[in-house]
Design a protein around this motif. Structure first.
Motif, PDB file in Angstrom:
ATOM      1  N   ALA A  33       0.649  -1.227  -0.106  1.00 21.45           N
ATOM      2  CA  ALA A  33       0.174  -0.078  -0.036  1.00 21.45           C
ATOM      3  C   ALA A  33       0.885   1.424   0.174  1.00 21.45           C
ATOM      4  O   ALA A  33       1.726   1.551   0.838  1.00 21.45           O
ATOM      5  N   ALA A  34       0.575   2.367  -0.707  1.00 18.17           N
ATOM      6  CA  ALA A  34       1.177   3.447  -0.965  1.00 18.17           C
ATOM      7  C   ALA A  34       1.109   4.137   0.540  1.00 18.17           C
ATOM      8  O   ALA A  34       0.115   4.462   0.897  1.00 18.17           O
ATOM      9  N   GLY A  35       2.378   4.620   0.884  1.00 17.39           N
ATOM     10  CA  GLY A  35       2.195   5.441   2.205  1.00 17.39           C
ATOM     11  C   GLY A  35       1.941   4.509   3.365  1.00 17.39           C
ATOM     12  O   GLY A  35       1.751   4.978   4.385  1.00 17.39           O
ATOM     13  N   SER A  36       2.193   3.098   3.326  1.00 21.26           N
ATOM     14  CA  SER A  36       1.757   2.371   4.451  1.00 21.26           C
ATOM     15  C   SER A  36       2.940   2.491   5.435  1.00 21.26           C
ATOM     16  O   SER A  36       2.547   2.054   6.681  1.00 21.26           O
ATOM     17  N   GLY A  37       4.037   3.148   5.538  1.00 25.67           N
ATOM     18  CA  GLY A  37       5.034   3.237   6.356  1.00 25.67           C
ATOM     19  C   GLY A  37       6.382   2.982   6.013  1.00 25.67           C
ATOM     20  O   GLY A  37       6.672   3.062   4.808  1.00 25.67           O
ATOM     21  N   PRO A  38       7.385   2.946   6.717  1.00 24.00           N
ATOM     22  CA  PRO A  38       8.556   2.827   6.231  1.00 24.00           C
ATOM     23  C   PRO A  38       8.837   1.509   5.399  1.00 24.00           C
ATOM     24  O   PRO A  38       8.330   0.508   6.064  1.00 24.00           O
ATOM     25  N   VAL A  39       9.759   1.622   4.322  1.00 26.39           N
ATOM     26  CA  VAL A  39      10.052   0.226   3.973  1.00 26.39           C
ATOM     27  C   VAL A  39      11.468  -0.163   4.403  1.00 26.39           C
ATOM     28  O   VAL A  39      12.282   0.639   4.186  1.00 26.39           O
ATOM     29  N   PRO A  40      11.581  -1.248   4.900  1.00 23.72           N
ATOM     30  CA  PRO A  40      12.852  -1.752   5.505  1.00 23.72           C
ATOM     31  C   PRO A  40      13.902  -1.659   4.371  1.00 23.72           C
ATOM     32  O   PRO A  40      13.638  -2.128   3.304  1.00 23.72           O
ATOM     33  N   SER A  41      15.049  -1.406   4.776  1.00 27.79           N
ATOM     34  CA  SER A  41      16.000  -1.182   3.509  1.00 27.79           C
ATOM     35  C   SER A  41      17.121  -2.176   3.835  1.00 27.79           C
ATOM     36  O   SER A  41      17.615  -2.382   4.772  1.00 27.79           O
ATOM     37  N   SER A  42      17.765  -2.639   2.646  1.00 30.98           N
ATOM     38  CA  SER A  42      18.979  -3.188   2.905  1.00 30.98           C
ATOM     39  C   SER A  42      20.400  -2.308   2.951  1.00 30.98           C
ATOM     40  O   SER A  42      20.050  -1.225   2.945  1.00 30.98           O
ATOM     41  N   ALA A  43      21.327  -3.029   3.459  1.00 32.83           N
ATOM     42  CA  ALA A  43      22.600  -2.015   3.420  1.00 32.83           C
ATOM     43  C   ALA A  43      22.855  -1.342   2.586  1.00 32.83           C
ATOM     44  O   ALA A  43      23.315  -0.164   2.483  1.00 32.83           O
ATOM     45  N   SER A  44      22.560  -1.795   1.343  1.00 27.89           N
ATOM     46  CA  SER A  44      22.934  -0.952   0.195  1.00 27.89           C
ATOM     47  C   SER A  44      21.988   0.093  -0.139  1.00 27.89           C
ATOM     48  O   SER A  44      22.216   1.070  -0.775  1.00 27.89           O
ATOM     49  N   ASP A  45      20.832   0.033   0.307  1.00 31.15           N
ATOM     50  CA  ASP A  45      19.741   1.171   0.239  1.00 31.15           C
ATOM     51  C   ASP A  45      20.114   2.128   1.096  1.00 31.15           C
ATOM     52  O   ASP A  45      19.373   3.344   1.105  1.00 31.15           O
ATOM     53  N   THR A  46      20.535   1.917   2.334  1.00 29.55           N
ATOM     54  CA  THR A  46      20.465   2.962   3.348  1.00 29.55           C
ATOM     55  C   THR A  46      21.884   3.341   3.598  1.00 29.55           C
ATOM     56  O   THR A  46      22.710   3.197   4.535  1.00 29.55           O
ATOM     57  N   SER A  47      22.704   3.882   2.487  1.00 32.24           N
ATOM     58  CA  SER A  47      23.917   4.606   2.602  1.00 32.24           C
ATOM     59  C   SER A  47      23.615   5.871   2.348  1.00 32.24           C
ATOM     60  O   SER A  47      23.052   6.445   1.655  1.00 32.24           O
ATOM     61  N   SER A  48      24.544   6.619   3.242  1.00 28.26           N
ATOM     62  CA  SER A  48      24.683   8.175   2.983  1.00 28.26           C
ATOM     63  C   SER A  48      25.151   8.472   1.505  1.00 28.26           C
ATOM     64  O   SER A  48      25.841   7.686   1.056  1.00 28.26           O
ATOM     65  N   GLU A  49      25.308   9.618   1.519  1.00 27.87           N
ATOM     66  CA  GLU A  49      26.032  10.226   0.102  1.00 27.87           C
ATOM     67  C   GLU A  49      27.411   9.840   0.164  1.00 27.87           C
ATOM     68  O   GLU A  49      28.088   9.737  -0.940  1.00 27.87           O
ATOM     69  N   ASN A  50      27.863   9.645   1.322  1.00 26.53           N
ATOM     70  CA  ASN A  50      29.442   9.613   1.486  1.00 26.53           C
ATOM     71  C   ASN A  50      29.839   8.075   1.772  1.00 26.53           C
ATOM     72  O   ASN A  50      30.880   7.744   1.639  1.00 26.53           O
ATOM     73  N   ALA A  62      15.068   2.102   8.026  1.00 26.99           N
ATOM     74  CA  ALA A  62      13.973   1.927   6.807  1.00 26.99           C
ATOM     75  C   ALA A  62      14.170   3.292   6.151  1.00 26.99           C
ATOM     76  O   ALA A  62      14.348   4.322   6.597  1.00 26.99           O
ATOM     77  N   THR A  63      13.530   3.136   4.860  1.00 23.47           N
ATOM     78  CA  THR A  63      13.437   4.423   4.255  1.00 23.47           C
ATOM     79  C   THR A  63      11.784   4.814   3.971  1.00 23.47           C
ATOM     80  O   THR A  63      10.846   4.065   3.856  1.00 23.47           O
ATOM     81  N   ALA A  64      11.599   5.867   4.630  1.00 24.74           N
ATOM     82  CA  ALA A  64      10.279   6.564   4.745  1.00 24.74           C
ATOM     83  C   ALA A  64      10.013   7.318   3.329  1.00 24.74           C
ATOM     84  O   ALA A  64      10.824   8.174   3.057  1.00 24.74           O
ATOM     85  N   HIS A  65       8.827   6.990   2.553  1.00 25.01           N
ATOM     86  CA  HIS A  65       8.748   7.883   1.503  1.00 25.01           C
ATOM     87  C   HIS A  65       7.466   8.843   1.452  1.00 25.01           C
ATOM     88  O   HIS A  65       6.618   8.545   2.028  1.00 25.01           O
ATOM     89  N   SER A  78       7.182   1.866  15.457  1.00 22.54           N
ATOM     90  CA  SER A  78       5.564   1.897  15.058  1.00 22.54           C
ATOM     91  C   SER A  78       5.422   3.257  14.270  1.00 22.54           C
ATOM     92  O   SER A  78       6.042   4.395  14.272  1.00 22.54           O
ATOM     93  N   VAL A  79       4.385   3.207  13.300  1.00 25.46           N
ATOM     94  CA  VAL A  79       4.305   4.306  12.537  1.00 25.46           C
ATOM     95  C   VAL A  79       2.699   4.418  12.309  1.00 25.46           C
ATOM     96  O   VAL A  79       1.803   3.587  12.216  1.00 25.46           O
ATOM     97  N   GLY A  84       1.423  13.445   6.789  1.00 23.23           N
ATOM     98  CA  GLY A  84       2.151  13.574   7.644  1.00 23.23           C
ATOM     99  C   GLY A  84       2.501  12.275   8.817  1.00 23.23           C
ATOM    100  O   GLY A  84       1.330  11.718   8.882  1.00 23.23           O
ATOM    101  N   LYS A  85       3.349  11.705   9.201  1.00 25.54           N
ATOM    102  CA  LYS A  85       3.505  10.548  10.006  1.00 25.54           C
ATOM    103  C   LYS A  85       3.911  10.816  11.179  1.00 25.54           C
ATOM    104  O   LYS A  85       4.915  11.778  11.301  1.00 25.54           O
ATOM    105  N   VAL A  86       3.760  10.056  12.234  1.00 19.34           N
ATOM    106  CA  VAL A  86       4.509   9.848  13.556  1.00 19.34           C
ATOM    107  C   VAL A  86       5.042   8.599  13.659  1.00 19.34           C
ATOM    108  O   VAL A  86       4.529   7.560  13.576  1.00 19.34           O
ATOM    109  N   TYR A  87       6.450   8.529  13.938  1.00 20.58           N
ATOM    110  CA  TYR A  87       7.161   7.173  14.277  1.00 20.58           C
ATOM    111  C   TYR A  87       7.435   7.338  15.722  1.00 20.58           C
ATOM    112  O   TYR A  87       8.100   8.363  16.309  1.00 20.58           O
ATOM    113  N   GLU A  88       7.100   6.041  16.396  1.00 22.35           N
ATOM    114  CA  GLU A  88       7.513   6.068  17.810  1.00 22.35           C
ATOM    115  C   GLU A  88       8.056   4.676  18.198  1.00 22.35           C
ATOM    116  O   GLU A  88       7.919   3.865  17.924  1.00 22.35           O
ATOM    117  N   GLY A  89       9.261   5.067  19.145  1.00 26.63           N
ATOM    118  CA  GLY A  89       9.878   3.961  19.684  1.00 26.63           C
ATOM    119  C   GLY A  89      11.000   4.555  20.637  1.00 26.63           C
ATOM    120  O   GLY A  89      11.540   5.625  20.219  1.00 26.63           O
TER     121      GLY A  89
END
Length: 199
Positions: A33-50, A62-65, A78-79, A84-89
């Motif tokens: 579902a679109a906008g259903s929450g963060p999508v868990p990311s693999s290590a290759s998906d969650t790398s910063s620009e450096n 996880a990547t939130a879209h 949890s989301v 707008g979204k709230v993430y709690e933990g």
């Protein structure tokens, strides 16, 4: 003649790779579902620009879209929310989402107060929320802020660190209960900030 064949082969290969990349990205974003929450990311998906891997301490990212941006958030939080979204933990919460017509800090405060009332309606009233800033600066088009959120409804406070951008409009703010968690909150915010990708 041979150069033309090589050029034609290279162009065909480039077109094939481009098509494959487009199909792959459409398939991964279109699942669920679109906008259903963060999508868990693999290590290759969650790398910063450096190139370094994005994590939140021991927790994975996880990547939130959102319509105007993507941001890394803790994967096990949890989301709730649609736009707008709230993430709690971990004893904290994160408010993130797109902004419409937000040109300055006051308009962002109004949007955040509205979100607090929406998500925590028995705890916050938008007219009884005040922000007190300790740090405020611009990083290119992004505004960075930190300080204390005062809840005049119950007399409570939360510490916060966040950022917003007027165009395209977006916000991302972490909140935690007291100054004993400042290092954690600021580290989480820095991790998310470094991962923001404007769409």
């Amino acid at each position: 003649m041979r150069t033309d064949l090589l050029r034609h082969g290279a162009i065909s290969l480039l077109c094939l790779l481009t098509s494959l990349c487009i199909l792959t990205s459409c398939g991964s974003k279109g699942s669920g579902a679109a906008g259903s929450g963060p999508v868990p990311s693999s290590a290759s998906d969650t790398s910063s620009e450096n190139g370094s891997s994005v994590t939140f301490g021991d927790a994975s990212a996880a990547t939130a879209h959102f319509p105007t941006f993507e941001v890394a958030v803790p994967a096990d939080w949890s989301v709730r929310g649609n736009v707008g979204k709230v993430y709690e933990g971990d004893g904290m919460f994160l408010l993130a989402g797109p902004l419409d017509d937000a040109s300055d800090t006051a308009s962002v405060e109004a949007a955040l107060a509205e979100e607090l009332e929406l998500f925590f309606n028995t705890e916050y009233y938008r007219s009884q929320v005040r922000f007190e800033y300790e740090k405020e600066y611009e990083d290119g088009a992004m505004h960075r802020l930190s300080g204390t959120l005062h809840n005049d409804r119950d007399g409570g406070t939360h510490r916060f660190a966040g950022c917003f951008r007027p165009t395209p409009g977006m916000y991302c703010y972490y909140f935690w209960p007291d100054s004993s968690r400042d290092r954690d909150g600021e580290r989480y915010m820095e991790t998310s900030y470094e991962s923001i990708r404007i769409l």
